[in-house]
Design an enzyme around this catalytic site. Structure first.
Site, PDB file in Angstrom:
ATOM      1  N   LYS A 753      32.123  35.635   2.682  1.00  0.00           N
ATOM      2  CA  LYS A 753      32.561  36.949   2.217  1.00  0.00           C
ATOM      3  C   LYS A 753      31.456  37.679   1.468  1.00  0.00           C
ATOM      4  O   LYS A 753      30.488  37.089   0.981  1.00  0.00           O
ATOM      5  CB  LYS A 753      33.798  36.803   1.322  1.00  0.00           C
ATOM      6  CG  LYS A 753      35.065  36.499   2.117  1.00  0.00           C
ATOM      7  CD  LYS A 753      36.313  36.590   1.267  1.00  0.00           C
ATOM      8  CE  LYS A 753      37.559  36.466   2.135  1.00  0.00           C
ATOM      9  NZ  LYS A 753      38.808  36.499   1.335  1.00  0.00           N
ATOM     10  N   ARG A 787      39.844  27.805   3.217  1.00  0.00           N
ATOM     11  CA  ARG A 787      39.906  28.444   4.535  1.00  0.00           C
ATOM     12  C   ARG A 787      38.500  28.906   4.903  1.00  0.00           C
ATOM     13  O   ARG A 787      37.929  29.779   4.225  1.00  0.00           O
ATOM     14  CB  ARG A 787      40.879  29.622   4.497  1.00  0.00           C
ATOM     15  CG  ARG A 787      41.059  30.354   5.812  1.00  0.00           C
ATOM     16  CD  ARG A 787      42.078  31.488   5.664  1.00  0.00           C
ATOM     17  NE  ARG A 787      42.299  32.201   6.903  1.00  0.00           N
ATOM     18  CZ  ARG A 787      41.560  33.231   7.331  1.00  0.00           C
ATOM     19  NH1 ARG A 787      40.553  33.678   6.577  1.00  0.00           N
ATOM     20  NH2 ARG A 787      41.815  33.813   8.483  1.00  0.00           N
TER      21      ARG A 787
END
Length: 812
Positions: A753, A787
């Site tokens: 991210k 995740r």
């Protein structure tokens, strides 16, 4: 100014009694510069249901895309609950800024005996908050009456009077006509919607500029058909001149169906809303303490019914449930019609009378006398504290019985904390960290510095009523523990932050010491000890029971930020799933809609075409299959195809999602997200990103739990990168232990991210090493699931963290 100083200033205004007239409020609004506003104002009055109706209006308008301010009263736990922008409570900083602004004004009003009351000051806070946030519409719940209420300092663009019954006769009048006249004044210059009947309706129609009537008869402008309770929802049909809505309400009771009709008509009057907006907005209008089903076996209901009419509503709604014995917990204010309320309630097997911690609450003994005189219960037990009464009722109730808490929202607030109170563990590794933890709890600076010097490894933060906090702190200090208390001088029924630091032995001895202080405090002691212990045994049978599980990401989308377009065909997706399983993935998360900034929403049918063939093809693999979707229709189809888990990035915004998860009895991931569709780039202001996220997730978890899921099935995701800056995302990662306060498994989604730009990893292709490091940190801080895109590397990271924590488990 610190928040505890600002809150104390506002609470101190409670010493000024309520009064009629809007001029004091108008002067205050002029002082803070919001006397004239371009915001559309919606004013909601009435004897019962005005809070629920205001919440419904707000929900419908937000569904239609408006930014909405909501002002309601009273609050349950925190004064900031009264003022919300798009569902989020006003920030502590905004409260501080406001109080700094009005303090000189309040001082100048003192000599003339006209300083603002608490409600007037809070009305001013709401007005300035909404103005500065730039909301499109502000929905204001009237405090008392209408004509002379502080909220009437504004000129409404639309108004509502839900109904009219006898109330506040000392201020509003001695007859229904007089009370209706006062309430109807809010619509004197604006269109007004009402569900009032009889004499009250006639008065309202004479006074209001125009009236739209909501009723159950076909001649009503908005006809309401209540189709009864459907499990935990109320089915309702609404018909206007040129519109028709069929939906369900999370608020149970025939009276809520009428409130929904008022809310729908009011929202249509002030905004451009579609029938779809009304259907979904009403279904998402959750409002705590209004026939709120907290448990099924036994049935446990909380309802803030505080007059005979609302108590009759409780009785009618309860009659739709099957149960054996009724255990009634009843606490009320001294100025209410106790006899009328008891007569309206169903006869109880046992009535446990209690007294909320508020000065004007009636005593438990006096209420018991009313039950005995009326014959409202086979047995009556005056208990005292609300928490003790609730524990006694629950202990006595069988699985087929019912437990009802009602009589006042103050009683409901105290009871509800049994299900919503957080016990946040913190490990104070150094004095600086200790000070920071204490300051976040609004502990004054001097006390924070002093307490931090004495802090030790086991630390728990929670919020308690002042009287309970005094007992807990006194006992813990006697045992040698270190304590700090928020500087907020909360009212008796409000909450204050408490930080307890000590050895596990001291927490164990505290549990014993508190066991003699009543059932409610005894339960509190056990929870504090359990949190300090920090141990829990997984028994759900899912892979995260045995340590941190790895969820491999499988995006079958053309536009996901890292791997979009790589697995467009089912064959390519299945091959990738096999590679993820071979690399050690415990779960495969299949997603058919990207959540990257600017991604286009995907229609349900298109998302199904992407996801379902893949789920069917990998359902028998050696990993569990999760479906990443925010649409209940896609979730249901995926579960039918063989999926095992739901992953909802919107945090259950689709009202069917929690019911689908409960119907299939599968785990659901509930992510914290501000906007739906999800906007990862949203710029959101937090007082404390961790505390604010925990608080928001708490209510979403409760929704899933009330649908029938156990907390071990509700997986919470703090939503790193979703409406959080990189620094805030790292703070969530660093303080991950705080999320254990919710009693649910925790998922961390951080893979590649943009947050890693903070450590000079600017592109997704550069972020693998940072992702792996973050996975190790997440595992060390208690994450149950990570995740990730790159499974093999992250499996190694979580195993390394596990080996460092328990090397013997890896020794042959």
């Amino acid at each position: 100014m610190e928040y505890h100083e600002a809150a104390n200033f506002l609470f101190d205004l409670r010493r000024y009694p309520s009064r009629t007239g809007v001029e004091p409020t108008r002067r205050l609004l002029e002082h803070v510069g919001v006397a004239d506003t371009d915001i559309d104002i919606v004013q909601v009055g009435g004897s019962n249901g005005k809070g629920s109706t205001a919440r419904m209006v707000e929900s419908v308008l937000r569904e239609a895309g408006y930014d909405v301010g909501l002002y309601t009263s009273p609050h349950l736990d925190d004064l900031r609950e009264r003022v919300r922008v798009d569902g989020r409570p006003v920030s502590k900083q905004a409260v501080c800024d406001y109080v700094e602004d009005i303090k000189p004004y309040v001082r100048t009003e003192m000599p003339d005996g006209a300083p603002p009351t608490f409600f007037e000051a809070m009305t001013g806070l709401a007005a300035r908050t909404f103005e500065r946030a730039g909301v499109d519409i502000a929905v204001l719940e009237v405090g008392i009456g209408g004509e002379h209420d502080a909220t009437s300092a504004f000129a409404p663009d639309a108004a509502a009077v839900t109904n009219v019954t006898f109330e506040h006769s000392d201020l509003l009048g001695d007859t229904i006509a007089e009370i209706a006249r006062d309430k109807a004044a809010i619509g004197a210059d604006a269109p007004l919607v009402t569900a009032a009947e009889g004499e009250a309706l006639s008065v309202i129609e004479d006074i209001a500029a125009s009236t739209e009537r909501v009723g159950t008869d076909a001649s009503a402008d908005v006809a309401v058909r209540d189709r009864g309770r459907d499990d935990i929802e109320q089915a309702v049909v609404l018909d206007g001149d040129d519109w028709h809505v069929e939906t369900a309400l999370p608020l149970l009771g025939a009276h809520q169906a009428r409130n929904a009709g008022v809310a729908a008509a009011l929202a249509r009057t002030v905004g451009n809303v579609s029938t779809a907006d009304i259907e979904r907005g009403l279904r998402n209008a959750h409002w705590p303490g209004r026939f709120e089903v907290m448990n099924r076996e036994p049935l446990v209901v909380l309802d803030g019914a505080h007059n005979p009419g609302s108590c009759a509503g409780v009785a009618a709604t309860l009659s739709t449930f099957a149960y054996d014995d009724l255990h009634l917990v009843f606490g009320a204010m001294c100025d209410k019609d106790h006899r009328g309320m008891v007569e309206a309630l169903p006869d109880a097997t046992v009535a446990y009378t209690c007294r909320p911690d508020i000065q004007r609450a009636e005593t438990a003994d006096s209420l018991a006398a009313v039950f005995e005189a009326v014959g409202g219960a086979a047995a009556v037990e005056p208990v005292g504290a609300v928490e003790d009464a609730v524990e006694r009722a629950l202990a006595a109730a069988g699985s087929d019985d019912a437990v009802i808490v009602c009589g006042s929202l103050f009683a409901v607030a105290a009871a509800r904390r049994r299900w919503t109170r957080h016990y946040v563990p913190t490990r104070m590794v150094d004095r600086g960290a200790a000070v920071e933890t204490l300051r976040r709890a609004d502990v004054p600076a001097a006390e924070a510095a002093r307490t931090a010097g004495n802090s030790v490894s086991q630390t728990v933060t929670t919020r308690l009523r002042p009287a309970v906090a005094e007992t807990v702190v006194s006992e813990f200090r006697r045992l040698g523990g270190s304590c700090a208390v928020s500087g907020v001088d909360a009212g008796d029924n409000d909450l204050t932050e408490v930080v307890l630091s000590g050895t596990l032995d001291q927490f164990e001895r505290l549990e014993g010491a508190l066991s003699d202080h009543g059932a409610g405090i005894a339960r509190l002691g056990a929870a504090l000890r359990s949190t300090a212990d920090g141990e829990s045994e997984g028994n759900s049978g899912y892979p995260w029971d045995d340590g941190t599980a790895v969820m491999g990401i499988l995006n079958v989308t053309p536009d996901s930020f890292h791997d979009g377009g790589r697995y467009d065909t089912t064959a390519d997706a299945v091959e990738q799933a096999e590679r993820l399983v071979d690399a050690g993935a415990d779960i495969i998360d299949v997603g058919g809609e990207s959540t990257r900034p600017g991604a286009e929403p995907v229609p349900v049918d298109a998302e199904k075409r992407r996801v379902i063939p893949v789920v069917e093809s990998i359902a028998d693999s050696d990993a569990l299959v999760s479906v990443d979707t925010r649409k209940a229709a896609v979730a249901r189809a995926a579960l039918d195809a063989g999926a095992d888990i739901l992953n909802d990035v919107s945090g259950l915004e689709d009202p069917d999602m929690r019911l689908v998860a409960a119907d299939y009895d599968v785990p659901v991931v509930v992510m914290h997200s501000i906007h739906t569709p999800v906007d990862p780039a949203a710029d959101i202001e937090y007082d404390d990103v961790v505390a604010d996220t925990v608080a928001a997730l708490s209510e979403r978890v409760l929704l899933a739990e009330k649908a029938g899921l156990d907390r071990e099935q509700i997986i919470i995701d703090p939503g790193l990168g979703f409406g959080k800056s990189p620094a805030e995302s790292f703070e969530l990662l660093g303080r991950l232990k705080a999320f254990t306060a919710l009693g649910c498994p925790v998922l961390v989604g951080h893979s590649r991210k943009s947050m890693f730009g903070l450590v000079d990893r600017d592109s997704a292709d550069e972020r693998l090493s940072a992702t792996v490091a973050a996975s190790a940190l997440a595992a060390e801080r208690g994450a149950d699931i990570v995740r990730v895109h790159d499974v093999a590397e992250n499996v190694a990271a979580v195993k390394t963290a596990a080996a460092a924590s328990d090397p013997e488990a890896f020794t042959e």
